[in-house]
Write a protein that holds these residues in place. Sequence first.
Motif, PDB file in Angstrom:
ATOM      1  N   ILE A   1       0.835  -1.210   0.000  1.00 61.08           N
ATOM      2  CA  ILE A   1       0.000   0.000   0.000  1.00 61.08           C
ATOM      3  C   ILE A   1       0.867   1.257   0.000  1.00 61.08           C
ATOM      4  N   LEU A   2       1.869   1.268   0.889  1.00 65.89           N
ATOM      5  CA  LEU A   2       2.730   2.453   0.998  1.00 65.89           C
ATOM      6  C   LEU A   2       3.414   2.745  -0.332  1.00 65.89           C
ATOM      7  N   MET A   3       3.921   1.692  -0.955  1.00 65.68           N
ATOM      8  CA  MET A   3       4.622   1.879  -2.227  1.00 65.68           C
ATOM      9  C   MET A   3       3.658   2.409  -3.292  1.00 65.68           C
ATOM     10  N   SER A   4       2.416   1.887  -3.288  1.00 67.00           N
ATOM     11  CA  SER A   4       1.456   2.347  -4.293  1.00 67.00           C
ATOM     12  C   SER A   4       1.131   3.827  -4.082  1.00 67.00           C
ATOM     13  N   LEU A   5       1.107   4.277  -2.810  1.00 73.96           N
ATOM     14  CA  LEU A   5       0.838   5.691  -2.521  1.00 73.96           C
ATOM     15  C   LEU A   5       2.038   6.541  -2.952  1.00 73.96           C
ATOM     16  N   GLY A   6       3.250   5.987  -2.729  1.00 74.04           N
ATOM     17  CA  GLY A   6       4.472   6.693  -3.132  1.00 74.04           C
ATOM     18  C   GLY A   6       4.470   6.980  -4.624  1.00 74.04           C
ATOM     19  N   GLU A   7       3.929   6.037  -5.399  1.00 78.00           N
ATOM     20  CA  GLU A   7       3.899   6.229  -6.854  1.00 78.00           C
ATOM     21  C   GLU A   7       2.874   7.286  -7.259  1.00 78.00           C
ATOM     22  N   LEU A   8       1.779   7.382  -6.467  1.00 75.85           N
ATOM     23  CA  LEU A   8       0.673   8.277  -6.831  1.00 75.85           C
ATOM     24  C   LEU A   8       0.800   9.682  -6.262  1.00 75.85           C
ATOM     25  N   LYS A   9       1.639   9.841  -5.251  1.00 70.55           N
ATOM     26  CA  LYS A   9       1.530  11.046  -4.419  1.00 70.55           C
ATOM     27  C   LYS A   9       1.792  12.338  -5.191  1.00 70.55           C
ATOM     28  N   GLU A  10       1.011  13.368  -4.767  1.00 67.94           N
ATOM     29  CA  GLU A  10       1.183  14.708  -5.348  1.00 67.94           C
ATOM     30  C   GLU A  10       1.657  15.624  -4.224  1.00 67.94           C
ATOM     31  N   HIS A  11       0.668  16.213  -3.473  1.00 68.16           N
ATOM     32  CA  HIS A  11       1.033  17.108  -2.362  1.00 68.16           C
ATOM     33  C   HIS A  11       1.174  16.331  -1.052  1.00 68.16           C
ATOM     34  N   GLN A  12       0.730  15.093  -1.018  1.00 68.08           N
ATOM     35  CA  GLN A  12       0.642  14.352   0.255  1.00 68.08           C
ATOM     36  C   GLN A  12       2.021  14.073   0.858  1.00 68.08           C
ATOM     37  N   TYR A  13       2.071  14.150   2.202  1.00 69.80           N
ATOM     38  CA  TYR A  13       3.288  13.795   2.936  1.00 69.80           C
ATOM     39  C   TYR A  13       3.098  12.372   3.446  1.00 69.80           C
ATOM     40  N   LEU A  14       4.010  11.489   3.069  1.00 68.59           N
ATOM     41  CA  LEU A  14       3.844  10.047   3.339  1.00 68.59           C
ATOM     42  C   LEU A  14       4.773   9.550   4.439  1.00 68.59           C
ATOM     43  N   ILE A  15       4.176   8.971   5.457  1.00 68.68           N
ATOM     44  CA  ILE A  15       4.997   8.434   6.565  1.00 68.68           C
ATOM     45  C   ILE A  15       4.818   6.920   6.653  1.00 68.68           C
ATOM     46  N   GLY A  16       5.911   6.198   6.560  1.00 62.59           N
ATOM     47  CA  GLY A  16       5.858   4.746   6.699  1.00 62.59           C
ATOM     48  C   GLY A  16       6.471   4.321   8.024  1.00 62.59           C
ATOM     49  N   PHE A  17       6.197   3.135   8.443  1.00 64.79           N
ATOM     50  CA  PHE A  17       6.767   2.581   9.670  1.00 64.79           C
ATOM     51  C   PHE A  17       7.600   1.350   9.327  1.00 64.79           C
ATOM     52  N   ALA A  18       8.579   1.080  10.153  1.00 67.32           N
ATOM     53  CA  ALA A  18       9.369  -0.136   9.954  1.00 67.32           C
ATOM     54  C   ALA A  18       9.697  -0.742  11.303  1.00 67.32           C
ATOM     55  N   ALA A  19       9.292  -1.964  11.494  1.00 69.37           N
ATOM     56  CA  ALA A  19       9.639  -2.690  12.724  1.00 69.37           C
ATOM     57  C   ALA A  19      10.806  -3.593  12.377  1.00 69.37           C
ATOM     58  N   GLU A  20      11.934  -3.351  12.997  1.00 69.08           N
ATOM     59  CA  GLU A  20      13.135  -4.111  12.651  1.00 69.08           C
ATOM     60  C   GLU A  20      13.700  -4.809  13.888  1.00 69.08           C
ATOM     61  N   THR A  21      14.608  -5.730  13.655  1.00 70.17           N
ATOM     62  CA  THR A  21      15.327  -6.346  14.781  1.00 70.17           C
ATOM     63  C   THR A  21      16.829  -6.122  14.646  1.00 70.17           C
ATOM     64  N   THR A  22      17.277  -5.704  13.455  1.00 71.99           N
ATOM     65  CA  THR A  22      18.705  -5.384  13.234  1.00 71.99           C
ATOM     66  C   THR A  22      18.803  -4.225  12.236  1.00 71.99           C
ATOM     67  N   ASN A  23      19.966  -3.626  12.148  1.00 71.86           N
ATOM     68  CA  ASN A  23      20.296  -2.583  11.142  1.00 71.86           C
ATOM     69  C   ASN A  23      19.165  -1.574  10.925  1.00 71.86           C
ATOM     70  N   VAL A  24      18.640  -1.030  12.041  1.00 69.85           N
ATOM     71  CA  VAL A  24      17.428  -0.204  11.983  1.00 69.85           C
ATOM     72  C   VAL A  24      17.567   0.966  11.007  1.00 69.85           C
ATOM     73  N   GLU A  25      18.659   1.734  11.128  1.00 73.28           N
ATOM     74  CA  GLU A  25      18.796   2.952  10.310  1.00 73.28           C
ATOM     75  C   GLU A  25      18.986   2.607   8.822  1.00 73.28           C
ATOM     76  N   GLU A  26      19.807   1.608   8.580  1.00 75.81           N
ATOM     77  CA  GLU A  26      20.109   1.213   7.193  1.00 75.81           C
ATOM     78  C   GLU A  26      18.820   0.780   6.469  1.00 75.81           C
ATOM     79  N   TYR A  27      18.028  -0.076   7.134  1.00 72.57           N
ATOM     80  CA  TYR A  27      16.792  -0.554   6.499  1.00 72.57           C
ATOM     81  C   TYR A  27      15.787   0.582   6.329  1.00 72.57           C
ATOM     82  N   ALA A  28      15.762   1.511   7.298  1.00 69.80           N
ATOM     83  CA  ALA A  28      14.816   2.629   7.215  1.00 69.80           C
ATOM     84  C   ALA A  28      15.138   3.493   5.994  1.00 69.80           C
ATOM     85  N   LYS A  29      16.436   3.761   5.804  1.00 68.98           N
ATOM     86  CA  LYS A  29      16.844   4.590   4.654  1.00 68.98           C
ATOM     87  C   LYS A  29      16.469   3.906   3.347  1.00 68.98           C
ATOM     88  N   ALA A  30      16.662   2.582   3.310  1.00 71.45           N
ATOM     89  CA  ALA A  30      16.348   1.835   2.084  1.00 71.45           C
ATOM     90  C   ALA A  30      14.842   1.890   1.799  1.00 71.45           C
TER      91      ALA A  30
END
Length: 408
Positions: free
Chosen positions: A310-339
């Motif tokens: 869903i998030l990716m589909s919104l990323g493709e469509l977005k115009e003015h919208q500000y999109l915030i995603g969440f990521a629950a990780e167990t390792t390499n939190v910052e690296e995966y978030a940036k990706a």
Amino acid sequence: MVRGKKILLCVSGGIAVYKAAALTSKLVQSGAEVKVMMTESAQKFVTPLTFQALSRQDVYWDTFDEKDSSKIAHIDLADWADLVLVAPATANMIGKLANGIADDMISTTIMASTATVWIAPAMNVHMYDHPAVKKNINTLFDFGYRFVEPSEGYLACGYVGKGRLEEPERIIQLLDLHFSKKTNIETLLKGKKVVITAGPTREMVDPVRFFSNRSTGKMGFALAEAASELGAHVTLISGPSHETIPTGVEFISVNSAEEMYQQVHSVFKEADIVVKSAAVADYRPIEVFENKLKKKDGNLVIEFERTKDILMSLGELKEHQYLIGFAAETTNVEEYAKAKLEKKRADMIVSNNVKEEGSGFGTDTNRVLIVTKDGSINLPVLPKVEVSKEIFKEAINQMKRANQDERS
Ligand code: CTP
């Protein structure tokens, strides 16, 4: 800004108690309503009568001395306060608050209060530098307590260094700033339409069985509560959750990832901010059986297919919208978030390590890392509603910066 505010001043025992008397007087002159609570040792320095006269209110120190039989004083005071200020805060009081010890009226009342707590330490320079005090201060900081740093100078013990209770005028300035920020933040999302997704999704196998995950919806519901408090029009789209729907929030209940996809897309065009905090299933059974599967000998093999991202589909469509995603990780939190920020064309990824204490599924607190194209912000462990407010503050800052960049 302290005018009209209810301030519970907690005075613990050190030579700086005399300054707390001046602080009481100045707060009252600034229009605050002040109630004072003292420890036994504080009363060795200045009598309660001084504070009673300056605040024109009863002074409290004994948890078991109930002045009004229709109330339980420490709970009543805890609920009454807009803000709790511990000044001076001794090493002992800081230690008690940091370690959950509630053995006097101040520590008991603070534990029962949901108001913001400010701590103004005052002690000998070596005590202030002691690792135990430092550790306790860090713990309180992680609880969300705010600090008025002690100033440097001549200390009553004869030493010169850091440990002097900050001057009353400066403490009041900081409280003024605190309340003015609070007033501004109440309208932070005024006029904005915020869509939030929450909870798990359920992917059915047959009429009685489904695949799901451990999400409880707490973070998403806290985001909805915070956004509503900050003045937004909020639509909360949630998978199954036992959380209470915050007042004033428009609620859409869904089950599967596909239903969530449809509902989010139906409101996306009008939205200003979309927060995808839901733990959406990445896979679903290819075949959903019409009737309950009966057990047979041997293994059961269920084939899964990917759900729509869903998030990716919104990323493709977005115009003015500000999109915030969440990521629950167990390792390499910052690296995966940036990706994820890049891959899903989101504007912010809020990431947490679900293995860390105070974070993750079913907890009331969270420690998150906010990742945007401008960098990363590490927040301390905070209640989920406070985490949410920090997320919206950063989103609004970014939206403002983007608008300025567009104009220039
Ligand atoms: N998300 C989504 N639709 C999906 C799956 C996830 O919108 N079908 C959103 C979540 O709501 C969250 C973010 O994407 O905002 C999480 O990213 P994702 O890459 O799915 O995280 P994980 O499931 O943890 O993925 P990975 O296995 O790649 O770590």
